[in-house]
Write an enzyme that holds these catalytic residues in place. Structure first.
Site, PDB file in Angstrom:
ATOM      1  N   ASN A 100       0.899  -1.090   0.036  1.00  0.00           N
ATOM      2  CA  ASN A 100       0.066   0.072   0.040  1.00  0.00           C
ATOM      3  C   ASN A 100       1.047   1.185   0.056  1.00  0.00           C
ATOM      4  OD1 ASN A 100      -1.875   2.017   0.713  1.00  0.00           O
ATOM      5  ND2 ASN A 100      -2.303   1.278   2.543  1.00  0.00           N
ATOM      6  N   LYS A 130       0.235   4.415  -0.309  1.00  0.00           N
ATOM      7  CA  LYS A 130      -0.365   5.459   0.381  1.00  0.00           C
ATOM      8  C   LYS A 130      -0.007   6.773  -0.395  1.00  0.00           C
ATOM      9  CE  LYS A 130      -0.075   3.112   4.603  1.00  0.00           C
ATOM     10  NZ  LYS A 130      -0.120   3.188   6.026  1.00  0.00           N
ATOM     11  N   HIS A 171      -9.456   1.421   5.025  1.00  0.00           N
ATOM     12  CA  HIS A 171      -8.136   1.483   5.728  1.00  0.00           C
ATOM     13  C   HIS A 171      -8.188   2.538   6.841  1.00  0.00           C
ATOM     14  CE1 HIS A 171      -3.990   2.460   6.531  1.00  0.00           C
ATOM     15  NE2 HIS A 171      -3.676   1.268   6.148  1.00  0.00           N
ATOM     16  N   GLU A 191      -6.831   4.602   7.923  1.00  0.00           N
ATOM     17  CA  GLU A 191      -6.356   6.268   7.613  1.00  0.00           C
ATOM     18  C   GLU A 191      -7.661   6.775   7.084  1.00  0.00           C
ATOM     19  OE1 GLU A 191      -2.566   5.573   5.649  1.00  0.00           O
ATOM     20  OE2 GLU A 191      -1.778   4.744   7.508  1.00  0.00           O
ATOM     21  N   GLU A 229      -5.193  -5.057  10.680  1.00  0.00           N
ATOM     22  CA  GLU A 229      -4.228  -3.840  10.783  1.00  0.00           C
ATOM     23  C   GLU A 229      -4.554  -3.155  12.358  1.00  0.00           C
ATOM     24  OE1 GLU A 229      -2.411  -2.792   6.998  1.00  0.00           O
ATOM     25  OE2 GLU A 229      -4.004  -1.811   7.100  1.00  0.00           O
ATOM     26  N   GLY A 289       2.814   2.229  10.799  1.00  0.00           N
ATOM     27  CA  GLY A 289       3.427   3.238  10.380  1.00  0.00           C
ATOM     28  C   GLY A 289       4.553   3.520  11.749  1.00  0.00           C
ATOM     29  N   SER A 301       3.526  -2.363  10.471  1.00  0.00           N
ATOM     30  CA  SER A 301       4.943  -2.240  10.579  1.00  0.00           C
ATOM     31  C   SER A 301       5.638  -3.692  10.296  1.00  0.00           C
ATOM     32  CB  SER A 301       5.167  -1.854  12.027  1.00  0.00           C
ATOM     33  OG  SER A 301       4.912  -0.425  12.342  1.00  0.00           O
TER      34      SER A 301
HETATM   35  P1  PGA Z   1       2.986   0.216   7.596  1.00  0.00           P
HETATM   36  O1  PGA Z   1       1.528   0.393   7.120  1.00  0.00           O
HETATM   37  O2  PGA Z   1       3.494  -1.148   7.163  1.00  0.00           O
HETATM   38  O3  PGA Z   1       3.737   1.228   7.338  1.00  0.00           O
HETATM   39  O4  PGA Z   1       2.779   0.055   9.145  1.00  0.00           O
HETATM   40  C1  PGA Z   1       0.561  -0.735   6.742  1.00  0.00           C
HETATM   41  C2  PGA Z   1      -0.731  -0.117   6.556  1.00  0.00           C
HETATM   42  O5  PGA Z   1      -1.012   0.979   6.781  1.00  0.00           O
HETATM   43  O6  PGA Z   1      -1.339  -0.759   5.388  1.00  0.00           O
END
Ligand code: PGA
Length: 253
Positions: A9, A11, A95, A97, A167, A173, A213
């Site tokens: 992803n 983003k 997601h 976010e 997640e 992140g 992560s």
């Molecule tokens: P990350 O993001 O691997 O940077 O933690 C994962 C995601 O949001 O899908």
């Protein structure tokens, strides 16, 4: 055995030219990957160009979101027909976010899942709890609400075409990854809720990714867990070598 899916992803990262370069690097790196489904989700802006790069390769294209209407006055949104025309196969939906910053609700997740499935595309349905919810004993109720909401009025046949990405919001992140045991326990719970809704055949067939992560140094441990069938990768998906290292860990399973 369930399909392992490693999805990147991207983003809001990479310009169009940077996206093409990254996609080319990934295509070259994964050309001998056979068992693991490799998926990348660039920005909307870069998606059509990236689609040309991955065409005819073993890398599949995803988009990071979709609107549930077919067309019309919805500034800033894109439709499933647009996604389909460029060859996208997956759509990331719900997601955290989107949920946190852009007013995504259980209802809009459900509308997007239905639209995606009706177009013959596969939704990657994201669910996950905040640290506050986990520490407050609400982990299971939060995840159950998200799962039940996403799959409202979705048939068994369609459910089988979906993917779930668990997640934990506190791991996205942040560099703080769920332990193998935390992730496994929670993913087993997620599967049990799918079983309650659709029965064991479906719950055993659906791929459930872990996200948050996941990196080359923790991927093997997570991917060895019984109920973890891949990963949704943010930061580590932005370089061919780190993304490939995670894919290699899945492939070695
Ligand atoms: P990350 O993001 O691997 O940077 O933690 C994962 C995601 O949001 O899908």
């Amino acid at each position: 055995m369930r399909q392992y899916i490693i999805a990147g992803n991207w983003k809001m990262n990479k310009t169009v030219s940077e996206s093409v370069t990254l996609a080319q690097g990934i295509v070259a790196a994964v050309k001998n990957i056979k068992k693991t489904e490799v998926v990348i989700a660039p920005t909307f802006l870069a998606a059509a160009k990236v689609a040309d790069v991955v065409k005819g390769t073993n890398v599949k294209l995803a988009l990071q979101d979709i609107h549930w209407k077919d067309q019309g006055a919805f500034t800033g949104k894109i439709s499933v027909d647009m996604a389909k025309e460029i060859g996208a196969e997956y759509i990331i939906i719900g997601h955290s976010e989107q949920r946190q910053y852009f007013h995504e609700t259980e209802e809009t997740v459900n509308l997007k899942v239905k639209k995606t499935l009706s177009a013959g595309l596969k939704p990657i349905i994201c669910i996950g709890e905040t640290l506050e919810q986990r520490n407050g004993g609400k982990l299971e109720s939060v995840l159950r609400t998200q799962i039940v909401g996403a799959y409202k009025d979705i048939s068994v046949e369609d459910a089988l075409k979906s993917v779930i990405a668990y997640e934990p919001v506190w791991a996205i992140g942040t560099g703080v990854v769920a332990t193998d045991e935390q992730a496994q326990d929670t993913q087993a719970f997620v599967r049990s809720v799918v079983k309650e809704i659709y029965g064991e055949k479906v719950s055993e067939a659906i791929s459930i990714q872990y996200g948050g992560s996941m990196k080359p140094d923790n991927a093997a441990g997570l991917l060895a867990q019984k109920d973890i069938d891949g990963g949704l990768i943010g930061g580590a998906a932005l370089k061919p070598d780190t993304f490939f290292a995670i894919i290699a860990a899945a492939e070695a399973r």
